[in-house]
Design a protein around this motif. Structure first.
Motif, PDB file in Angstrom:
ATOM      1  N   SER A  81      -3.457 -76.614 -29.774  1.00  0.00           N
ATOM      2  CA  SER A  81      -4.428 -76.436 -28.626  1.00  0.00           C
ATOM      3  C   SER A  81      -4.623 -75.138 -28.275  1.00  0.00           C
ATOM      4  O   SER A  81      -5.473 -74.759 -27.839  1.00  0.00           O
ATOM      5  CB  SER A  81      -3.487 -77.229 -27.504  1.00  0.00           C
ATOM      6  N   GLN A  82      -3.741 -74.115 -28.475  1.00  0.00           N
ATOM      7  CA  GLN A  82      -4.264 -72.515 -28.250  1.00  0.00           C
ATOM      8  C   GLN A  82      -5.278 -72.406 -29.246  1.00  0.00           C
ATOM      9  O   GLN A  82      -6.193 -71.418 -28.736  1.00  0.00           O
ATOM     10  CB  GLN A  82      -2.904 -71.859 -28.456  1.00  0.00           C
ATOM     11  N   ARG A  83      -5.482 -72.751 -30.251  1.00  0.00           N
ATOM     12  CA  ARG A  83      -6.542 -72.394 -31.585  1.00  0.00           C
ATOM     13  C   ARG A  83      -7.587 -73.112 -30.933  1.00  0.00           C
ATOM     14  O   ARG A  83      -8.681 -72.440 -30.738  1.00  0.00           O
ATOM     15  CB  ARG A  83      -6.266 -73.058 -32.725  1.00  0.00           C
ATOM     16  N   ILE A  84      -7.492 -74.441 -30.458  1.00  0.00           N
ATOM     17  CA  ILE A  84      -8.702 -74.899 -29.765  1.00  0.00           C
ATOM     18  C   ILE A  84      -9.232 -74.366 -28.405  1.00  0.00           C
ATOM     19  O   ILE A  84     -10.389 -74.246 -28.332  1.00  0.00           O
ATOM     20  CB  ILE A  84      -8.275 -76.405 -29.489  1.00  0.00           C
ATOM     21  N   ASP A  85      -8.377 -73.855 -27.614  1.00  0.00           N
ATOM     22  CA  ASP A  85      -8.766 -73.164 -26.480  1.00  0.00           C
ATOM     23  C   ASP A  85      -9.478 -71.721 -26.782  1.00  0.00           C
ATOM     24  O   ASP A  85     -10.203 -71.349 -25.917  1.00  0.00           O
ATOM     25  CB  ASP A  85      -7.330 -72.738 -25.615  1.00  0.00           C
ATOM     26  N   ALA A  86      -8.815 -71.145 -27.759  1.00  0.00           N
ATOM     27  CA  ALA A  86      -9.373 -69.973 -28.234  1.00  0.00           C
ATOM     28  C   ALA A  86     -11.049 -70.191 -28.566  1.00  0.00           C
ATOM     29  O   ALA A  86     -11.840 -69.481 -28.417  1.00  0.00           O
ATOM     30  CB  ALA A  86      -8.783 -69.270 -29.189  1.00  0.00           C
ATOM     31  N   LEU A  87     -10.869 -71.133 -29.326  1.00  0.00           N
ATOM     32  CA  LEU A  87     -12.451 -71.670 -29.841  1.00  0.00           C
ATOM     33  C   LEU A  87     -13.219 -71.848 -28.549  1.00  0.00           C
ATOM     34  O   LEU A  87     -14.504 -71.498 -28.504  1.00  0.00           O
ATOM     35  CB  LEU A  87     -12.472 -72.693 -30.903  1.00  0.00           C
ATOM     36  N   TRP A  88     -12.630 -72.597 -27.725  1.00  0.00           N
ATOM     37  CA  TRP A  88     -13.338 -73.143 -26.289  1.00  0.00           C
ATOM     38  C   TRP A  88     -13.764 -71.838 -25.786  1.00  0.00           C
ATOM     39  O   TRP A  88     -15.053 -71.750 -25.298  1.00  0.00           O
ATOM     40  CB  TRP A  88     -12.793 -73.943 -25.647  1.00  0.00           C
TER      41      TRP A  88
END
Length: 434
Positions: A265-272
């Protein structure tokens, strides 16, 4: 008594060209807001998909509150998107048939969302099936972004849109990876099909992020590279290796489930966050282009004001506007109506306009080639999937292997695949060959 139409002049055409440029910039600015709304819906559905996969894998024991909140956020994003889609029906947006058709597909997909949620609530789907259903739903909005990027005709904005499209694709692959990894860890068993799908999604992220890096501005690339050096990124890589190295049907430690969901989720949030930064840059570019187009239009109107009062009378005057050497132009005779200075000004304006449009076309070629390659490869994958019953990852591996074995570009292999007749693929197992 009929009114006599005034003769068309070169100055009128030049001004109309400038007005069309300004209209194109304003349309792109509106499409940018549409892209933002699409991105927010995708992000909301991704969160709902991830929470739903854990909720189903745990038999409804975990992530119930997270799932409820994610559904509310997705619903809110859907309402904003519907407003943006309605705005595209305005005449000044000049939305073409392909865009309107894709918009219709997106709405049809969203109309199936309540039924999907009802199935999930009754636990009539398993976790893997829910991931697939949400992923099919998200595919429509992603394709809509592709169309908008493909239709853009402003070089700087087109580059940003290509970067954005591939960032969205990377984020979507990361979202699917999170959901499937959560299913594997929560179930405590390494299902081979899901394991292979996760590996394919990791590879897909890297391919999309490479294209993003090729088209994004240096500051955005540096930001993403810095995010890859965090402790959270290292934790995700360790868990990825755990999944990659596990034997099919081997047990998995369910205690890793929460850790996996957190770091992915942290990876996705960084991409977001990177996507939000890119959207801000795209808006700024549209505003800059709009101001420049308005100024160009005002300057041109002032420059050509005299020419509108004194339109050229002879066809030979038009040829002089495009003469490479102004000194070689014949001196106007005493019967010339347009002043020589005005003709020279219009000639300079036309030459500047033609040169600028040529530069824009050259800059757009690279973006178009990238989008064309993506389109052809996706179509080739679809052909292999439909004709040979392959999974998406198997189809892509087949294209990759052929590319390496024959030392040919992946694009060339994809184009060759599309050119093959149906009988070249042979009968599909389990399907009668007609």
């Amino acid at each position: 008594m009929t009114e006599t139409a005034l003769p068309l002049t070169a100055s009128q055409l030049v001004l109309r060209a400038k007005q069309r440029e300004l209209e194109a910039v304003r349309q792109l600015a509106q499409r940018t807001e549409l892209v933002d709304a699409i991105g927010r819906l995708i992000h909301g559905l991704q969160r709902e998909r991830g929470a739903t996969s854990v909720w189903l894998a745990s038999g409804g024991q975990r992530f119930a509150e997270v799932r409820t909140q994610a559904m509310a956020e997705a619903d809110q994003a859907e309402q904003v998107l519907r407003q943006q889609l309605a705005g595209q029906l305005a005449p000044e947006q000049a939305a073409g048939a392909p865009l309107l058709t894709l918009m219709a597909w997106v709405l049809m997909g969203l109309e199936q969302l309540p039924a999907l949620r009802a199935q999930v609530a009754r636990q009539q789907l398993d976790a893997a099936a829910s991931v697939a259903a949400y992923s099919r739903l998200i595919a429509g909005p992603v394709e809509l972004i592709f169309h908008i990027a493909d239709a853009a005709r402003l070089p700087a904005a087109s580059r940003l849109l290509v970067a954005l499209l591939h960032l969205v694709q990377a984020n979507e692959a990361a979202g699917q990876e999170r959901a499937l990894g959560a299913v594997l860890f929560a179930s405590g068993r390494c299902a081979q099909a899901q394991q292979q799908r996760v590996l394919h999604l990791i590879d897909a992220q890297e391919r999309s992020l490479q294209v993003f890096a090729d088209f994004a501005e240096p500051a955005l690339r540096s930001d993403w590279e810095a995010r890859q050096l965090t402790p959270e990124a290292a934790r995700l890589e360790r868990l990825r290796r755990t999944l990659a190295m596990a034997r099919p049907e081997a047990p998995l430690d369910t205690r890793h489930s929460d850790d996996w969901f957190e770091v992915s989720s942290q990876r996705i949030d960084a991409l977001w966050q990177l996507q939000l930064d890119l959207m801000a840059r795209l808006r700024a570019e549209c505003e800059s282009q709009s101001r420049q187009a308005e100024q160009d239009l005002q300057d041109s109107e002032g420059l050509l004001q005299g020419l509108r009062r004194h339109p050229p009378q002879h066809a030979g005057a038009v040829a002089r506007f495009f003469e490479a050497d102004p000194a070689a132009q014949p001196v106007p005779g005493p019967d010339a109506v347009a002043p020589a200075a005005d003709n020279a000004a219009l000639m300079a304006l036309l030459q500047e306009q033609a040169a600028r449009l040529a530069r824009m076309e050259a800059e757009l070629d690279n973006a178009r080639r990238t989008l064309h390659e993506r389109k052809v490869i996706e179509r080739a994958k679809g052909v292999l999937m439909s004709r040979l019953g392959m999974t998406e990852e198997a189809a892509f591996r087949a294209l990759q292997k052929t590319s390496m074995d024959q030392n040919r570009r992946l694009l060339d292999v994809a184009e060759a695949t599309l050119s093959l007749p149906d009988f070249a693929f042979g009968p599909t197992p389990g399907v009668p060959h007609v």
